[in-house]
Design a protein around this motif. Structure first.
Motif, PDB file in Angstrom:
ATOM      1  N   GLU A  63       0.814  -1.196  -0.265  1.00  0.00           N
ATOM      2  CA  GLU A  63      -0.023   0.115  -0.061  1.00  0.00           C
ATOM      3  C   GLU A  63       0.903   1.245   0.111  1.00  0.00           C
ATOM      4  OE1 GLU A  63      -3.001   2.405   0.167  1.00  0.00           O
ATOM      5  OE2 GLU A  63      -3.415   0.345  -0.445  1.00  0.00           O
ATOM      6  N   VAL A  64       0.588   2.169  -0.666  1.00  0.00           N
ATOM      7  CA  VAL A  64       1.323   3.605  -0.965  1.00  0.00           C
ATOM      8  C   VAL A  64       0.696   4.554  -0.274  1.00  0.00           C
ATOM      9  CG1 VAL A  64       2.559   2.733  -3.034  1.00  0.00           C
ATOM     10  CG2 VAL A  64       0.626   3.976  -3.206  1.00  0.00           C
ATOM     11  N   ASN A  65      -0.637   4.552   0.337  1.00  0.00           N
ATOM     12  CA  ASN A  65      -1.370   5.592   0.914  1.00  0.00           C
ATOM     13  C   ASN A  65      -0.484   5.804   2.371  1.00  0.00           C
ATOM     14  OD1 ASN A  65      -2.987   7.232   2.298  1.00  0.00           O
ATOM     15  ND2 ASN A  65      -4.757   6.222   1.401  1.00  0.00           N
ATOM     16  N   PRO A  66      -0.128   6.922   2.610  1.00  0.00           N
ATOM     17  CA  PRO A  66       0.625   7.223   3.828  1.00  0.00           C
ATOM     18  C   PRO A  66      -0.053   7.335   5.027  1.00  0.00           C
ATOM     19  CG  PRO A  66       0.414   9.327   2.337  1.00  0.00           C
ATOM     20  CD  PRO A  66       0.015   8.100   1.708  1.00  0.00           C
ATOM     21  N   ILE A  67      -1.414   7.325   5.093  1.00  0.00           N
ATOM     22  CA  ILE A  67      -2.349   7.125   6.052  1.00  0.00           C
ATOM     23  C   ILE A  67      -2.335   5.748   6.615  1.00  0.00           C
ATOM     24  CG2 ILE A  67      -4.657   7.239   6.698  1.00  0.00           C
ATOM     25  CD1 ILE A  67      -5.067   9.656   4.701  1.00  0.00           C
ATOM     26  N   TYR A  68      -2.298   4.758   5.862  1.00  0.00           N
ATOM     27  CA  TYR A  68      -2.540   3.463   6.218  1.00  0.00           C
ATOM     28  C   TYR A  68      -0.916   2.891   6.651  1.00  0.00           C
ATOM     29  CZ  TYR A  68      -7.076   3.580   3.813  1.00  0.00           C
ATOM     30  OH  TYR A  68      -8.304   3.997   3.711  1.00  0.00           O
ATOM     31  N   GLY A  69       0.080   3.070   5.790  1.00  0.00           N
ATOM     32  CA  GLY A  69       1.029   2.269   5.858  1.00  0.00           C
ATOM     33  C   GLY A  69       1.376   1.131   5.092  1.00  0.00           C
ATOM     34  N   ARG A  70       2.423   0.597   4.793  1.00  0.00           N
ATOM     35  CA  ARG A  70       2.537  -0.683   3.973  1.00  0.00           C
ATOM     36  C   ARG A  70       1.816  -1.776   4.007  1.00  0.00           C
ATOM     37  NH1 ARG A  70       8.141  -0.738   0.957  1.00  0.00           N
ATOM     38  NH2 ARG A  70       8.658   1.301   1.203  1.00  0.00           N
ATOM     39  N   ARG A  71       1.249  -1.906   5.321  1.00  0.00           N
ATOM     40  CA  ARG A  71       0.518  -3.148   5.559  1.00  0.00           C
ATOM     41  C   ARG A  71      -0.442  -2.984   6.621  1.00  0.00           C
ATOM     42  NH1 ARG A  71       1.020  -6.602   1.587  1.00  0.00           N
ATOM     43  NH2 ARG A  71       2.836  -7.329   0.977  1.00  0.00           N
ATOM     44  N   VAL A  90      -8.494   7.179  -8.654  1.00  0.00           N
ATOM     45  CA  VAL A  90      -7.786   6.375  -7.530  1.00  0.00           C
ATOM     46  C   VAL A  90      -8.148   4.748  -7.542  1.00  0.00           C
ATOM     47  CG1 VAL A  90      -7.803   5.844  -4.917  1.00  0.00           C
ATOM     48  CG2 VAL A  90      -7.627   8.038  -5.913  1.00  0.00           C
ATOM     49  N   VAL A  91      -9.591   4.513  -7.995  1.00  0.00           N
ATOM     50  CA  VAL A  91     -10.008   3.099  -8.250  1.00  0.00           C
ATOM     51  C   VAL A  91      -9.546   2.573  -9.592  1.00  0.00           C
ATOM     52  CG1 VAL A  91     -12.154   1.774  -8.613  1.00  0.00           C
ATOM     53  CG2 VAL A  91     -11.940   3.315  -6.669  1.00  0.00           C
ATOM     54  N   GLY A  92      -9.544   3.450 -10.682  1.00  0.00           N
ATOM     55  CA  GLY A  92      -8.832   3.164 -11.880  1.00  0.00           C
ATOM     56  C   GLY A  92      -7.155   2.948 -11.776  1.00  0.00           C
ATOM     57  N   PHE A  93      -6.625   3.561 -10.914  1.00  0.00           N
ATOM     58  CA  PHE A  93      -5.261   3.441 -10.981  1.00  0.00           C
ATOM     59  C   PHE A  93      -5.144   2.054 -10.114  1.00  0.00           C
ATOM     60  CE2 PHE A  93      -1.489   3.574  -8.252  1.00  0.00           C
ATOM     61  CZ  PHE A  93      -0.474   3.689  -9.302  1.00  0.00           C
ATOM     62  N   ASN A  94      -5.796   1.854  -9.006  1.00  0.00           N
ATOM     63  CA  ASN A  94      -5.693   0.647  -8.280  1.00  0.00           C
ATOM     64  C   ASN A  94      -5.987  -0.712  -9.139  1.00  0.00           C
ATOM     65  OD1 ASN A  94      -4.803   2.018  -5.904  1.00  0.00           O
ATOM     66  ND2 ASN A  94      -6.697   1.997  -5.093  1.00  0.00           N
TER      67      ASN A  94
END
Length: 128
Positions: free
Chosen positions: A65-73, A119-123
């Motif tokens: 995951e690359v969203n900084p809010i969540y972290g990698r895992r 965002v959804v399209g990219f994911n």
């Protein structure tokens, strides 16, 4: 005898406007225009899809995951809680904006929908 009227010095009341009376329309229940409701619902659908894709990503060892809010895992619970909070914030913000300025609410809902769709399209391109 009963209560005596109180005299208010003229300096206190000078230059102040009387409060506006609420119109009957102010007491009516607010209804968002249908097109804004539709974009708000589409945003929520994209938000849920994004949550599902994020959770699915965390279950694969090759995905990060690359969203900084969540972290990698991030844990699924954190993703779900964040998405629920974001969805509620979006809904109430659009609703409040629509009360004051329907055109601005319409534009804002389309912009946020386009961003979430992107965002959804990219994911999806990263998932398949």
């Amino acid at each position: 005898a009963g209560p005596q009227p109180v005299a208010i010095p003229s300096e206190i009341g000078a230059g102040t406007a009387a409060p506006a009376l609420a119109s009957p329309r102010d007491n009516q229940r607010f209804r968002m225009p249908r097109d804004i409701q539709a974009t708000a619902i589409a945003f929520q659908v994209f938000n849920a899809i994004d949550a599902g894709l994020t959770i699915a990503c965390t279950e694969r060892p090759t995905c990060r995951e690359v969203n900084p809010i969540y972290g990698r895992r991030p844990k699924a619970e954190m993703v779900i809680a964040t998405k629920v909070a974001m969805g509620a914030l979006h809904y109430f913000a659009i609703r409040q904006i629509a009360r004051d300025d329907v055109k601005l609410a319409r534009a804002t809902s389309w912009v946020t929908l386009a961003l979430m769709g992107g965002v959804v399209g990219f994911n999806l391109t990263q998932t398949f």
